[in-house]
Design an enzyme around this catalytic site. Structure first.
Site, PDB file in Angstrom:
ATOM      1  N   CYS A 130      34.107  41.358  42.508  1.00  0.00           N
ATOM      2  CA  CYS A 130      34.687  42.346  43.435  1.00  0.00           C
ATOM      3  C   CYS A 130      33.632  43.276  44.053  1.00  0.00           C
ATOM      4  O   CYS A 130      33.690  43.598  45.237  1.00  0.00           O
ATOM      5  CB  CYS A 130      35.773  43.152  42.743  1.00  0.00           C
ATOM      6  N   HIS A 242      36.881  50.072  44.369  1.00  0.00           N
ATOM      7  CA  HIS A 242      35.501  50.312  43.955  1.00  0.00           C
ATOM      8  C   HIS A 242      34.768  51.044  45.091  1.00  0.00           C
ATOM      9  O   HIS A 242      34.999  50.751  46.270  1.00  0.00           O
ATOM     10  CB  HIS A 242      34.757  48.997  43.712  1.00  0.00           C
TER      11      HIS A 242
HETATM   12  N1  NAP Z   1      40.480  42.746  38.874  1.00  0.00           N
HETATM   13  C1  NAP Z   1      39.527  42.551  39.779  1.00  0.00           C
HETATM   14  O1  NAP Z   1      39.160  43.449  40.573  1.00  0.00           O
HETATM   15  C2  NAP Z   1      38.894  41.215  39.904  1.00  0.00           C
HETATM   16  C3  NAP Z   1      38.057  40.989  40.989  1.00  0.00           C
HETATM   17  C4  NAP Z   1      37.434  39.758  41.103  1.00  0.00           C
HETATM   18  C5  NAP Z   1      37.679  38.806  40.152  1.00  0.00           C
HETATM   19  N2  NAP Z   1      38.510  39.057  39.097  1.00  0.00           N
HETATM   20  C6  NAP Z   1      38.736  37.984  38.142  1.00  0.00           C
HETATM   21  O2  NAP Z   1      40.073  37.525  38.245  1.00  0.00           O
HETATM   22  C7  NAP Z   1      40.528  37.096  36.978  1.00  0.00           C
HETATM   23  C8  NAP Z   1      41.822  37.817  36.613  1.00  0.00           C
HETATM   24  O3  NAP Z   1      41.612  39.212  36.596  1.00  0.00           O
HETATM   25  P1  NAP Z   1      42.828  40.230  36.459  1.00  0.00           P
HETATM   26  O4  NAP Z   1      42.210  41.563  36.730  1.00  0.00           O
HETATM   27  O5  NAP Z   1      44.007  39.817  37.257  1.00  0.00           O
HETATM   28  O6  NAP Z   1      43.163  40.113  34.879  1.00  0.00           O
HETATM   29  P2  NAP Z   1      44.530  40.473  34.122  1.00  0.00           P
HETATM   30  O7  NAP Z   1      45.250  41.561  34.824  1.00  0.00           O
HETATM   31  O8  NAP Z   1      44.129  40.691  32.710  1.00  0.00           O
HETATM   32  O9  NAP Z   1      45.418  39.134  34.217  1.00  0.00           O
HETATM   33  C9  NAP Z   1      45.023  37.918  33.611  1.00  0.00           C
HETATM   34  C10 NAP Z   1      45.984  36.827  34.031  1.00  0.00           C
HETATM   35  O10 NAP Z   1      45.526  35.588  33.454  1.00  0.00           O
HETATM   36  C11 NAP Z   1      46.600  34.994  32.729  1.00  0.00           C
HETATM   37  N3  NAP Z   1      46.120  34.227  31.593  1.00  0.00           N
HETATM   38  C12 NAP Z   1      45.400  34.655  30.534  1.00  0.00           C
HETATM   39  N4  NAP Z   1      45.184  33.665  29.665  1.00  0.00           N
HETATM   40  C13 NAP Z   1      45.805  32.559  30.172  1.00  0.00           C
HETATM   41  C14 NAP Z   1      45.965  31.221  29.729  1.00  0.00           C
HETATM   42  N5  NAP Z   1      45.452  30.798  28.578  1.00  0.00           N
HETATM   43  N6  NAP Z   1      46.669  30.372  30.508  1.00  0.00           N
HETATM   44  C15 NAP Z   1      47.208  30.793  31.669  1.00  0.00           C
HETATM   45  N7  NAP Z   1      47.097  32.046  32.147  1.00  0.00           N
HETATM   46  C16 NAP Z   1      46.403  32.930  31.403  1.00  0.00           C
HETATM   47  C17 NAP Z   1      47.431  36.180  32.283  1.00  0.00           C
HETATM   48  O11 NAP Z   1      48.719  35.725  31.925  1.00  0.00           O
HETATM   49  P3  NAP Z   1      49.605  36.484  30.810  1.00  0.00           P
HETATM   50  O12 NAP Z   1      50.179  37.692  31.493  1.00  0.00           O
HETATM   51  O13 NAP Z   1      50.615  35.451  30.464  1.00  0.00           O
HETATM   52  O14 NAP Z   1      48.673  36.838  29.694  1.00  0.00           O
HETATM   53  C18 NAP Z   1      47.417  37.030  33.541  1.00  0.00           C
HETATM   54  O15 NAP Z   1      48.327  36.508  34.477  1.00  0.00           O
HETATM   55  C19 NAP Z   1      39.356  37.354  36.020  1.00  0.00           C
HETATM   56  O16 NAP Z   1      38.590  36.164  35.952  1.00  0.00           O
HETATM   57  C20 NAP Z   1      38.564  38.418  36.708  1.00  0.00           C
HETATM   58  O17 NAP Z   1      37.216  38.407  36.328  1.00  0.00           O
HETATM   59  C21 NAP Z   1      39.133  40.241  38.966  1.00  0.00           C
END
Ligand code: NAP
Length: 344
Positions: A130, A242
């Site tokens: 991000c 950010h």
């Molecule tokens: N947040 C940001 O600003 C941002 C920016 C760029 C990239 N990212 C990347 O995007 C990804 C997600 O980030 P997030 O902020 O959305 O995280 P988050 O809010 O913690 O959500 C994680 C998601 O992944 C799912 N998940 C976890 N384990 C799983 C599994 N074994 N099988 C299927 N689904 C699973 C979760 O499902 P459950 O609810 O069922 O656990 C939830 O839907 C990460 O790789 C992060 O590094 C995030």
């Protein structure tokens, strides 16, 4: 049009935003499937005016899916992206897993949209971190104008960048302070409420954190390998967006006024720089917006050809979900993919 889209991680911060953005932009999808872990099977998610029931990843058949927007973390992506890609869906992944793989394009459409064409080797396209996404949106037009030599950046990163549990931690700690409950850091290494933490992601041997290293490596891959960059990444008690203080050294002269003009005409950028109290954008104002906001553009009097700017963007949108949907739109607009099943 007949595209079938899966959103893996649909219950997460980024996944929910992906569903909203697909609906807001009237993405040409015949069907959208919400996928998460087994824990969330059957949970309801909003997609525009519709409600989708979440499917567990293990029970999903991707053979009918054209595009899979993936935001379930690196470990899940490492295992599942190749399996989903092998079933013929193009995976657009938000984790750090594939970003530096030479056979996977790393794309920010405003900067290097042409790179999407390289997706066929693995059927996977990566989204940058991000902090990198918003930075390169602002750097690209300036690089085209005056060639960037070196960038020094300090980030002020919101807690949503670390997932939904991290947002809950800021909320819980803030509440605990008011009612004098004890505070126990879990997601973050130290208390985040009413504090700032000069660590995003884990430490590396050279003393930099992985987040800082990602900004260097990803900027080089997306924009120009010749650009030198050094970052200090800091977590701040802000829920969404950010901010970045960016110091840039150019090969050629560029004035603050020229930079503002270039940025005003650049895709994805909005300049708000009134040089008066309140005449700039803060993270609170950028939340829920698509643009990368640029404020406080100044000439740096300490070096030749230097500028200083303030860059703010919604990390869940341009930093993740919006960028992924824009990549999917690129694939469709450039006719690089066809729907597997034609609309009925
Ligand atoms: N947040 C940001 O600003 C941002 C920016 C760029 C990239 N990212 C990347 O995007 C990804 C997600 O980030 P997030 O902020 O959305 O995280 P988050 O809010 O913690 O959500 C994680 C998601 O992944 C799912 N998940 C976890 N384990 C799983 C599994 N074994 N099988 C299927 N689904 C699973 C979760 O499902 P459950 O609810 O069922 O656990 C939830 O839907 C990460 O790789 C992060 O590094 C995030």
């Amino acid at each position: 049009m007949g595209y079938r889209v899966a959103v893996v991680g649909a219950t997460g911060n980024v996944g929910r935003e992906m569903l909203d953005i697909l609906a807001e932009r009237a993405f040409p999808a015949d069907e959208v499937v919400a996928v998460a872990s087994r824990r969330s099977q059957g949970v309801e998610c909003s997609y525009g005016e519709k409600t989708l029931k979440v499917k567990a990843l293990e029970h999903c058949d991707f053979s009918d899916i054209d595009i899979c927007l993936m935001s379930a973390g690196s470990a899940v992506s490492k295992e599942w992206s190749p399996r989903i890609a092998a079933q013929g869906a193009v995976v657009i992944d938000n984790s750090s897993c594939w970003r530096l793989d030479p056979d996977v394009p790393l794309v920010v459409p405003e900067v290097n949209a042409d790179a999407v064409a390289g997706f066929r080797k693995k059927n996977i396209i990566a989204n940058p971190n991000c902090s990198t996404a918003q930075l390169v949106v602002a750097l690209k037009p300036l690089h085209d104008k005056a060639r960037i030599k070196r960038v020094v950046v300090a980030t002020y990163q919101s807690v949503s960048g670390a997932g939904k549990e991290a947002m809950d931690e800021l909320f819980g700690q803030t509440r605990a302070i008011y009612v004098t409950d004890p505070i126990e850091p879990k997601k973050f290494p130290k208390r985040i409420a009413f504090n700032v933490i000069p660590q995003c992601d884990a430490f590396m041997e050279d003393g930099f954190t992985r987040e800082e290293w990602k900004m260097v490596a990803e900027t080089k891959k997306i924009l120009d390998p010749k650009i030198k960059l050094v970052a200090t990444c800091v977590r701040v008690p802000v829920f969404i967006s950010h901010s970045e203080a960016v110091n840039i050294e150019f090969e050629q002269p560029i004035s603050a006024e020229e930079a503002r003009e270039v940025l005003r005409n650049a895709p994805g950028c909005v300049v708000i720089d009134r040089r008066e109290t309140g005449g700039y954008v803060t993270p609170f104002e950028a939340a829920g917006e698509d643009a990368t906001y640029i404020s406080r553009v100044r000439e740096d009097p300490t070096i030749d050809n230097g500028l200083v700017l303030w860059v703010v963007s919604d990390n869940l949108r341009k930093g993740a979900a919006l960028n992924a949907v824009q990549i999917a739109e690129c694939l469709i607009n450039r006719k690089l993919i066809e729907a597997k099943r034609k609309a009925a």
